[in-house]
Design a protein around this motif. Structure first.
Motif, PDB file in Angstrom:
ATOM      1  N   SER A 100       0.853  -1.177   0.000  1.00 44.66           N
ATOM      2  CA  SER A 100       0.000   0.000   0.000  1.00 44.66           C
ATOM      3  C   SER A 100       0.886   1.224   0.000  1.00 44.66           C
ATOM      4  N   TRP A 101       0.292   2.379  -0.162  1.00 43.07           N
ATOM      5  CA  TRP A 101       1.097   3.594  -0.187  1.00 43.07           C
ATOM      6  C   TRP A 101       1.646   3.963   1.180  1.00 43.07           C
ATOM      7  N   LEU A 102       1.153   3.280   2.213  1.00 43.26           N
ATOM      8  CA  LEU A 102       1.627   3.526   3.564  1.00 43.26           C
ATOM      9  C   LEU A 102       2.519   2.406   4.096  1.00 43.26           C
ATOM     10  N   SER A 103       2.835   1.423   3.270  1.00 40.30           N
ATOM     11  CA  SER A 103       3.721   0.361   3.698  1.00 40.30           C
ATOM     12  C   SER A 103       5.173   0.728   3.409  1.00 40.30           C
ATOM     13  N   GLN A 104       6.095  -0.043   3.986  1.00 41.12           N
ATOM     14  CA  GLN A 104       7.526   0.213   3.795  1.00 41.12           C
ATOM     15  C   GLN A 104       8.202  -1.084   3.362  1.00 41.12           C
ATOM     16  N   ASP A 105       8.199  -1.344   2.082  1.00 35.96           N
ATOM     17  CA  ASP A 105       8.761  -2.563   1.536  1.00 35.96           C
ATOM     18  C   ASP A 105      10.203  -2.391   1.065  1.00 35.96           C
ATOM     19  N   TYR A 106      10.622  -1.163   0.853  1.00 35.54           N
ATOM     20  CA  TYR A 106      11.991  -0.851   0.474  1.00 35.54           C
ATOM     21  C   TYR A 106      12.475   0.317   1.305  1.00 35.54           C
ATOM     22  N   TRP A 107      13.769   0.285   1.612  1.00 31.78           N
ATOM     23  CA  TRP A 107      14.383   1.308   2.446  1.00 31.78           C
ATOM     24  C   TRP A 107      15.672   1.819   1.834  1.00 31.78           C
ATOM     25  N   GLY A 108      15.929   3.092   1.997  1.00 33.85           N
ATOM     26  CA  GLY A 108      17.201   3.662   1.618  1.00 33.85           C
ATOM     27  C   GLY A 108      18.185   3.520   2.755  1.00 33.85           C
ATOM     28  N   GLN A 109      19.400   3.992   2.554  1.00 35.86           N
ATOM     29  CA  GLN A 109      20.437   3.876   3.570  1.00 35.86           C
ATOM     30  C   GLN A 109      20.351   4.946   4.645  1.00 35.86           C
ATOM     31  N   GLY A 110      19.638   6.009   4.367  1.00 32.62           N
ATOM     32  CA  GLY A 110      19.458   7.075   5.332  1.00 32.62           C
ATOM     33  C   GLY A 110      20.386   8.256   5.110  1.00 32.62           C
ATOM     34  N   THR A 111      19.929   9.423   5.529  1.00 38.81           N
ATOM     35  CA  THR A 111      20.747  10.624   5.491  1.00 38.81           C
ATOM     36  C   THR A 111      20.610  11.334   6.835  1.00 38.81           C
ATOM     37  N   GLN A 112      21.725  11.778   7.379  1.00 39.38           N
ATOM     38  CA  GLN A 112      21.738  12.373   8.708  1.00 39.38           C
ATOM     39  C   GLN A 112      21.307  13.831   8.670  1.00 39.38           C
ATOM     40  N   VAL A 113      20.357  14.166   9.521  1.00 39.35           N
ATOM     41  CA  VAL A 113      19.934  15.543   9.717  1.00 39.35           C
ATOM     42  C   VAL A 113      20.206  15.897  11.170  1.00 39.35           C
ATOM     43  N   THR A 114      21.006  16.924  11.386  1.00 37.81           N
ATOM     44  CA  THR A 114      21.346  17.352  12.734  1.00 37.81           C
ATOM     45  C   THR A 114      20.926  18.801  12.915  1.00 37.81           C
ATOM     46  N   VAL A 115      20.132  19.054  13.942  1.00 37.46           N
ATOM     47  CA  VAL A 115      19.642  20.394  14.230  1.00 37.46           C
ATOM     48  C   VAL A 115      20.268  20.859  15.536  1.00 37.46           C
ATOM     49  N   SER A 116      21.038  21.921  15.465  1.00 37.08           N
ATOM     50  CA  SER A 116      21.715  22.445  16.642  1.00 37.08           C
ATOM     51  C   SER A 116      20.800  23.393  17.409  1.00 37.08           C
ATOM     52  N   SER A 117      21.026  23.478  18.716  1.00 36.00           N
ATOM     53  CA  SER A 117      20.220  24.334  19.577  1.00 36.00           C
ATOM     54  C   SER A 117      20.575  25.795  19.393  1.00 36.00           C
TER      55      SER A 117
END
Length: 119
Positions: free
Chosen positions: A102-119
């Protein structure tokens, strides 16, 4: 083989904006939808947003509604996540997903990208 590749992560200050991208490979690949999850250190992975293949429907987690916007460019096989008003708690590895069941399922995944938010 289907491959999802994220890009655009980085370091931003609280209140700033960032757009991360995901390109889907596979010329015949057409999932029901694409989406984004994120996982912070020591935390469980959580849903962020999803979009149908056509882009006609979207869903955003309550924690990001009004700040994050998912979008697609099918001509470029791309899905985006525009992140505004970033908060330190948004710091996480962001993963691109593709849903087959379905459009809400997760059958494939990427490797990820880091997002860092500083205070």
């Amino acid at each position: 083989q289907v491959r999802l590749a994220e890009s655009g992560g980085g370091l931003v200050q609280a209140g700033g904006s960032l757009r991360i991208s995901c390109v889907a490979s596979g010329r015949t690949f057409r999932p029901h939808g694409m989406g984004w999850f994120r996982q912070a250190p020591g935390k469980e992975r959580e849903f962020v947003a999803a979009i149908t293949w056509s882009g006609g429907s979207t869903k955003h987690a309550d924690s990001v509604k009004g700040r994050f916007t998912i979008s697609k460019d099918n001509a470029k096989n791309m899905v985006y996540l525009r992140m505004n008003s970033l908060k330190p708690e948004d710091t996480a590895v962001y993963y691109c997903t593709a849903g087959i069941a379905s459009w809400l399922s997760q059958d494939y995944w990427g490797q990820g990208t880091q997002v860092t938010v500083s205070s």
